[in-house]
Write an enzyme that holds these catalytic residues in place. Structure first.
Site, PDB file in Angstrom:
ATOM      1  N   ASP A  44       3.152  -0.806  -1.688  1.00 34.58           N
ATOM      2  CA  ASP A  44       3.163   0.800  -1.503  1.00 34.58           C
ATOM      3  C   ASP A  44       3.237   1.440  -2.909  1.00 34.58           C
ATOM      4  O   ASP A  44       2.862   2.703  -2.888  1.00 34.58           O
ATOM      5  CB  ASP A  44       4.074   1.559  -0.587  1.00 34.58           C
ATOM      6  CG  ASP A  44       5.666   1.095  -1.167  1.00 34.58           C
ATOM      7  OD1 ASP A  44       5.588   0.463  -2.051  1.00 34.58           O
ATOM      8  OD2 ASP A  44       6.573   1.725  -0.600  1.00 34.58           O
ATOM      9  N   SER A  45       3.272   0.542  -4.173  1.00 30.35           N
ATOM     10  CA  SER A  45       3.050   1.128  -5.354  1.00 30.35           C
ATOM     11  C   SER A  45       1.700   1.377  -5.526  1.00 30.35           C
ATOM     12  O   SER A  45       1.186   2.188  -6.163  1.00 30.35           O
ATOM     13  CB  SER A  45       3.438   0.003  -6.580  1.00 30.35           C
ATOM     14  OG  SER A  45       2.681  -1.220  -6.144  1.00 30.35           O
ATOM     15  N   ASP A  83       3.192  -3.886   2.669  1.00 35.01           N
ATOM     16  CA  ASP A  83       4.663  -3.097   2.513  1.00 35.01           C
ATOM     17  C   ASP A  83       4.545  -2.096   3.624  1.00 35.01           C
ATOM     18  O   ASP A  83       3.615  -1.449   3.976  1.00 35.01           O
ATOM     19  CB  ASP A  83       4.398  -2.259   1.087  1.00 35.01           C
ATOM     20  CG  ASP A  83       5.531  -2.805   0.109  1.00 35.01           C
ATOM     21  OD1 ASP A  83       6.571  -3.759   0.550  1.00 35.01           O
ATOM     22  OD2 ASP A  83       5.336  -2.398  -1.084  1.00 35.01           O
ATOM     23  N   LYS A 113       6.767  -6.443   4.136  1.00 32.86           N
ATOM     24  CA  LYS A 113       7.832  -6.424   3.215  1.00 32.86           C
ATOM     25  C   LYS A 113       8.579  -4.985   3.537  1.00 32.86           C
ATOM     26  O   LYS A 113       8.034  -3.952   3.856  1.00 32.86           O
ATOM     27  CB  LYS A 113       7.529  -6.374   2.001  1.00 32.86           C
ATOM     28  CG  LYS A 113       8.761  -6.075   0.998  1.00 32.86           C
ATOM     29  CD  LYS A 113       8.493  -6.507  -0.531  1.00 32.86           C
ATOM     30  CE  LYS A 113       7.599  -5.710  -1.560  1.00 32.86           C
ATOM     31  NZ  LYS A 113       8.050  -4.153  -1.527  1.00 32.86           N
ATOM     32  N   GLU A 115      12.081  -2.211   2.308  1.00 30.50           N
ATOM     33  CA  GLU A 115      13.144  -2.148   1.600  1.00 30.50           C
ATOM     34  C   GLU A 115      14.442  -1.885   2.300  1.00 30.50           C
ATOM     35  O   GLU A 115      14.413  -1.224   3.297  1.00 30.50           O
ATOM     36  CB  GLU A 115      12.580  -0.855   0.731  1.00 30.50           C
ATOM     37  CG  GLU A 115      11.599  -0.952  -0.095  1.00 30.50           C
ATOM     38  CD  GLU A 115      11.218   0.001  -1.176  1.00 30.50           C
ATOM     39  OE1 GLU A 115      11.936   1.054  -1.186  1.00 30.50           O
ATOM     40  OE2 GLU A 115      10.083  -0.005  -1.828  1.00 30.50           O
ATOM     41  N   GLU A 182      14.407  -6.249  -7.238  1.00 34.49           N
ATOM     42  CA  GLU A 182      13.710  -5.378  -8.381  1.00 34.49           C
ATOM     43  C   GLU A 182      14.823  -4.714  -9.274  1.00 34.49           C
ATOM     44  O   GLU A 182      15.818  -4.063  -8.710  1.00 34.49           O
ATOM     45  CB  GLU A 182      12.928  -4.390  -7.778  1.00 34.49           C
ATOM     46  CG  GLU A 182      12.396  -3.335  -8.659  1.00 34.49           C
ATOM     47  CD  GLU A 182      10.973  -2.749  -8.099  1.00 34.49           C
ATOM     48  OE1 GLU A 182      10.826  -2.743  -6.983  1.00 34.49           O
ATOM     49  OE2 GLU A 182      10.603  -1.820  -9.003  1.00 34.49           O
TER      50      GLU A 182
HETATM   51  O1  KIV Z   1       4.851  -1.796  -4.056  1.00 30.90           O
HETATM   52  C1  KIV Z   1       5.124  -2.788  -5.018  1.00 30.90           C
HETATM   53  O2  KIV Z   1       4.232  -2.980  -5.755  1.00 30.90           O
HETATM   54  C2  KIV Z   1       6.099  -3.711  -4.719  1.00 30.90           C
HETATM   55  C3  KIV Z   1       6.563  -4.538  -5.888  1.00 30.90           C
HETATM   56  C4  KIV Z   1       6.817  -3.675  -6.944  1.00 30.90           C
HETATM   57  C5  KIV Z   1       7.506  -5.460  -5.374  1.00 30.90           C
HETATM   58  O3  KIV Z   1       7.116  -3.374  -3.875  1.00 30.90           O
END
Ligand code: KIV
Length: 258
Positions: A44-45, A83, A113, A115, A182
């Site tokens: 989600d970055s 994510d 993934k 959080e 992280e």
């Molecule tokens: O969203 C992302 O790119 C991430 C990485 C920083 C692990 O969660």
């Protein structure tokens, strides 16, 4: 060789380091796959690096699935993880199940993934795993909690370290196949890595994790900013700007096309 879920635990036992990078479209995913990156994350970055938001919070499930579908088309072997974005899984197990289901069914991801740790995410993760959805955990600095944590290193006090270690153990028990750590202290990452049987994938967590992940646009030097724990292996921002300027110059001068 296509990477499967079973490889991750096996690689930890063999002490074979795991490589992971982020992708947001077909071209990047295809190049990462050809470079034999083990795990590709549509993170989600991308809200920040691709869509220009200030945090990861605004990206939607639909946008994440759109980018995941594109990445999927570029991948033959790597394990593809998507994510789950902010507030598409925290509300209830049912909400998480629906979102994760779409990531796999529509996006073509192999896993999701999410959080957070103990106690808030453990039940949800156990349900997803029982339903056949592989889950990767993410603890330490969790960017979806930026309004509470900022972008600061986590696990600085003894209490905070104990909490993060307990979260890692709880996530393993809930059935995650790997955990992203992280921006936590190196020795804490090392302790967690030694204590659990599933791989830890570090970002800003030092060299003792079972694998490493970076945001690909940081690795390529594409952005105007990147976190201090990142490493740029190229300066594509400059390379691209030079190419665009040369193109403009040649079109204006009549040098291109010949
Ligand atoms: O969203 C992302 O790119 C991430 C990485 C920083 C692990 O969660």
């Amino acid at each position: 060789m296509a990477v499967t879920l079973q490889h991750f635990r096996q690689w930890k036992q063999q002490q074979r380091r795991i490589t992971a990078l982020t992708a947001w479209d077909f071209a990047i995913a295809e190049i990462l796959d050809q470079a034999q990156v083990d795990l590709i994350l549509v993170g989600d970055s991308l809200a920040m690096t691709v869509l220009g938001h200030a945090t990861t919070l605004p990206v939607t499930l639909e946008e994440m699935i759109h980018h995941t579908k594109a990445a999927r088309r570029g991948i033959k072997n790597a394990f593809l993880v998507m994510d789950l974005p902010f507030l598409t899984y925290q509300e209830s197990t049912q909400q998480a199940m629906r979102s994760a289901g779409l990531a796999l069914k529509d996006g073509g991801a192999n896993a999701v993934k999410l959080e957070g740790g103990y106690p808030e995410m453990v039940t949800t993760i156990a349900h997803l795993v029982q339903a056949g959805i592989p889950v990767m955990g993410h603890i330490g600095l969790t960017p979806q909690s930026v309004n509470q944590l900022g972008f600061k290193q986590q696990g600085k006090t003894e209490d905070a370290q104990t909490k993060i270690l307990n979260e890692a153990i709880a996530l393993e028990q809930a059935g995650v196949f790997a955990i992203v750590l992280e921006h936590i202290p190196t020795d804490l990452a090392q302790t967690i890595t030694q204590k659990i049987a599933i791989p830890t994938i570090g970002i800003g967590a030092g060299p003792h994790c079972d694998g490493q992940i970076l945001v690909t646009s940081d690795l390529l030097g594409m952005g105007s900013w990147s976190p201090p724990f990142s490493k740029a292996y190229a300066n594509l921002r400059e390379t691209m700007r030079d190419a665009f300027e040369t193109y403009c110059k040649e079109v204006r001068s009549g040098e291109f096309p010949e």
